[in-house]
Scaffold this active site. Structure first.
Site, PDB file in Angstrom:
ATOM      1  N   GLY A  32       0.825  -0.989  -0.540  1.00  0.00           N
ATOM      2  CA  GLY A  32       0.169  -0.476  -0.058  1.00  0.00           C
ATOM      3  C   GLY A  32       1.053   1.338   0.008  1.00  0.00           C
ATOM      4  CE1 TYR A  90      -1.164  -3.705  -3.316  1.00  0.00           C
ATOM      5  CE2 TYR A  90      -1.572  -3.912  -5.419  1.00  0.00           C
ATOM      6  CZ  TYR A  90      -0.564  -3.398  -4.167  1.00  0.00           C
ATOM      7  OH  TYR A  90       1.202  -3.350  -4.350  1.00  0.00           O
ATOM      8  NE  ARG A 106      -8.031   0.642  -1.486  1.00  0.00           N
ATOM      9  CZ  ARG A 106      -6.629   1.018  -1.936  1.00  0.00           C
ATOM     10  NH1 ARG A 106      -6.484   1.164  -3.320  1.00  0.00           N
ATOM     11  NH2 ARG A 106      -5.700   1.460  -0.971  1.00  0.00           N
ATOM     12  CG  ASN A 169       0.201   7.717  -4.435  1.00  0.00           C
ATOM     13  OD1 ASN A 169       0.805   8.240  -6.082  1.00  0.00           O
ATOM     14  ND2 ASN A 169       1.274   7.266  -4.044  1.00  0.00           N
ATOM     15  CE  LYS A 229       6.579  11.879  -6.094  1.00  0.00           C
ATOM     16  NZ  LYS A 229       6.404  10.766  -5.206  1.00  0.00           N
ATOM     17  CB  ALA A 260       8.315   4.186  -9.058  1.00  0.00           C
ATOM     18  CG  ASP A 262       4.218   4.047  -2.679  1.00  0.00           C
ATOM     19  OD1 ASP A 262       3.752   5.039  -3.317  1.00  0.00           O
ATOM     20  OD2 ASP A 262       4.186   3.280  -3.421  1.00  0.00           O
TER      21      ASP A 262
HETATM   22  O1  LIG Z   1      -3.250   2.462  -5.579  1.00  0.00           O
HETATM   23  C1  LIG Z   1      -3.047   1.984  -4.501  1.00  0.00           C
HETATM   24  O2  LIG Z   1      -3.851   2.398  -3.423  1.00  0.00           O
HETATM   25  C2  LIG Z   1      -1.184   1.115  -3.624  1.00  0.00           C
HETATM   26  O3  LIG Z   1      -1.618   1.282  -2.045  1.00  0.00           O
HETATM   27  C3  LIG Z   1      -1.334  -0.210  -4.189  1.00  0.00           C
HETATM   28  C4  LIG Z   1       0.772   0.355  -4.289  1.00  0.00           C
HETATM   29  O4  LIG Z   1       1.249  -0.600  -3.717  1.00  0.00           O
HETATM   30  C5  LIG Z   1       0.389   1.222  -4.649  1.00  0.00           C
HETATM   31  O5  LIG Z   1       0.257   2.313  -5.553  1.00  0.00           O
HETATM   32  C6  LIG Z   1       1.694   1.073  -5.385  1.00  0.00           C
HETATM   33  O6  LIG Z   1       2.360   2.743  -5.595  1.00  0.00           O
END
Ligand SMILES: O=C(O)C(=O)C[C@H](O)[C@H](O)CO
Length: 316
Positions: A32, A90, A106, A169, A229, A260, A262
């Site tokens: 995650g 996932y 989830r 993200n 990035k 990458a 993370d």
């Molecule tokens: O997409 C997500 O919620 C995640 O955390 C899964 C992956 O491990 C993560 O996105 C990788 O960056």
């Protein structure tokens, strides 16, 4: 010793057990985005106390997950256990260039209710930290009715002097629509001291395609450090208004791009917390990300990573 708290969700991770990508046999792990960040931070800077703030259940997967946190030396003091809920799950799918996509189960995970566990006592303990990290995924995970409490928590931590760090993200499927995410991301950027966006997140959410556009948008916020990035096209860094550009040496053998960003974040934040310059922190973080994408899954094998990162640490 520095204390960094990372707030979000760790899930059960499934991916094809074979390099060819057949889905008949799956390999199970845990991952995650904020957890991945915590892993690479702690593996690289073992002296930084790295705490995960999340909720899991009391089922076998949850217990194994907590064991996994321990095996990575990540503190579980703020890993709460729901009586009724279980972790999310996932799976990773890869295309022939190693570019990843995810499928999630989830919507009813324990982590969605993590804010129910954060009372005044927990808030006071979090206020003693040096840094509090959360992501756009963390924001999408918590139940919408908990958002007011989450932002009140952030305000208290900020007032107590904790550095607030946000990685926007963006996972479109986790939001009711882009407007909801835009509103929450704007609040996050208003309250953050440091942010590490990817151009791809802002492209999907705001239609921005260059680091300059992202930088112009972020100028409206009071960020002291901004790390934009942009994959192989490099990184734009803005520290107290001073802009610099870092080139990236592309990796030849990309196997799986999961984590990458993370791994970059974890190493960057750990390096900054340990007093490394912005330049050296970017160098180390880019090297770590380049290593991680040559391995399958979010978390690269510990022994190989340790050998690799020790050599990098010795060279900065
Ligand atoms: O997409 C997500 O919620 C995640 O955390 C899964 C992956 O491990 C993560 O996105 C990788 O960056």
């Amino acid at each position: 010793m520095k204390n960094i708290f990372l707030f979000g969700e760790c899930m059960i991770e499934l991916m094809s057990a074979s390099k060819e990508g057949s889905s008949n046999t799956l390999k199970q792990s845990f991952a995650g985005d904020v957890f991945n960040t915590a892993v690479y931070l702690k593996r690289t800077f073992s002296k930084v106390n790295t705490h995960l703030v999340t909720a899991v259940g009391k089922d076998k997967f949850s217990l194994d997950m907590i064991e996994y946190f321990k095996s990575e030396n990540i503190s579980s003091d703020f890993v709460f256990q729901s009586e009724t809920k279980i972790p999310g799950l996932y799976s990773i799918q890869l295309d022939d260039k190693g570019e990843r996509s995810f499928t999630y189960w989830r919507n009813d995970s324990a982590a969605r209710q993590v804010m129910q566990h954060i009372d005044d006592e927990v808030t006071n303990l979090l206020s003693k930290g040096d840094m509090f990290f959360f992501s756009g995924i963390s924001l999408a995970v918590i139940e919408p009715q908990s958002r007011t409490a989450f932002w009140a928590l952030i305000d208290k931590l900020k007032a107590a002097g904790v550095q607030i760090v946000f990685d926007p993200n963006y996972r479109p499927r986790m939001w009711t629509g882009p407007e909801e995410a835009q509103e929450q991301f704007e609040l996050a950027l208003q309250k953050s001291d440091l942010s590490l966006p990817g151009v791809d997140d802002f492209e999907q959410l705001f239609g921005m395609t260059t680091v300059e556009e992202v930088n112009n948008y972020c100028k409206t916020f009071d960020l002291s450090e901004l790390i934009i990035k942009n994959g192989e096209q490099g990184i734009l860094v803005v520290v107290d208004g001073d802009v610099s550009h870092f080139a990236i040496t592309p990796v030849e053998n990309v196997v799986d791009t999961t984590s990458a960003g993370d791994s970059f974040n974890g190493v960057y934040l750990g390096a900054r917390a340990e007093g490394y310059s912005v330049n050296d922190s970017i160098t180390l973080a880019s090297k770590a990300a380049g290593f991680v994408i040559q391995h399958r899954g979010a978390i690269a094998p510990a022994d190989e990573y340790d050998t690799f990162i020790k050599a990098q640490l010795a060279s900065v």
